[in-house]
Scaffold this active site. Structure first.
Site, PDB file in Angstrom:
ATOM      1  N   ASP A 193      -7.140  -1.136  -4.476  1.00  0.00           N
ATOM      2  CA  ASP A 193      -8.198  -0.645  -3.588  1.00  0.00           C
ATOM      3  C   ASP A 193      -9.027   0.430  -4.285  1.00  0.00           C
ATOM      4  OD1 ASP A 193      -7.127  -2.316  -1.607  1.00  0.00           O
ATOM      5  OD2 ASP A 193      -5.892  -0.709  -0.772  1.00  0.00           O
ATOM      6  N   ASP A 236       0.858  -1.190   0.000  1.00  0.00           N
ATOM      7  CA  ASP A 236       0.000   0.000   0.000  1.00  0.00           C
ATOM      8  C   ASP A 236       0.889   1.233   0.000  1.00  0.00           C
ATOM      9  OD1 ASP A 236      -2.443  -1.405   0.104  1.00  0.00           O
ATOM     10  OD2 ASP A 236      -2.400  -1.493   2.285  1.00  0.00           O
TER      11      ASP A 236
END
Length: 167
Positions: A139, A120
């Site tokens: 995401d 991330d």
């Protein structure tokens, strides 16, 4: 364009963009380094997430993590692919939405298989008005797909309502 080819290309595009962005992050950033892109409002921060959304499940035992973050999502993604290929009546927006959800889902599942965790790197903080956890392109794909599905449902319901009232 052939519908199944369109589905395949859109899913692959979502996976590719996510994986390319993660390779760039791993090669150019230092782990947990913070880079201000737009002041402190939008930053790049490389972290590795063993859990799901916002790290949920990262403290689960390995067997539960395998079941809930790898096996179950893989089954669900497989079913969604089956559903969108077989359901010819889907409107274009819903089809694109499902492809984004599947592409993002597969990209994160791939990370879990290949690396045991998900990379991330995006972080948004609008000074207390809005603040995210650290997230990635996959995401974004899943979130955008969900918003498109909601929008499609709303638009289709309004179309049906108009058609019903005009009869």
């Amino acid at each position: 364009m052939n519908r199944n080819l369109f589905i395949t290309l859109l899913i692959i595009f979502n996976i590719a963009i996510d994986q390319i962005s993660k390779v760039i992050v791993r090669k150019t950033l230092t782990f947990k380094e913070q880079i201000d892109v737009i002041g402190s409002y939008f930053q790049l921060i490389w972290v590795e997430n063993k859990g799901a959304f916002l790290g949920m499940g990262s403290d689960m035992n390995p067997t539960l993590r395998l079941i809930f973050l790898l096996i179950l999502p893989t089954i669900v993604l497989g079913y969604v692919v089956y559903y969108i290929v077989k359901t010819k009546e889907l409107d274009r927006l819903s089809l694109i939405a499902f492809c984004c959800i599947v592409g993002g889902g597969i990209a994160n599942v791939f990370d879990r298989i290949a690396f045991g965790q998900v990379t991330d790197f995006f972080f948004i903080d609008l000074g207390g008005i809005f603040k995210t956890g650290i997230f990635n392109v996959a995401d974004l794909s899943v979130s955008a797909g969900m918003v498109m599905l909601l929008l499609s449902g709303f638009l289709n319901r309004n179309k049906e309502k108009v058609l019903t009232e005009s009869k």
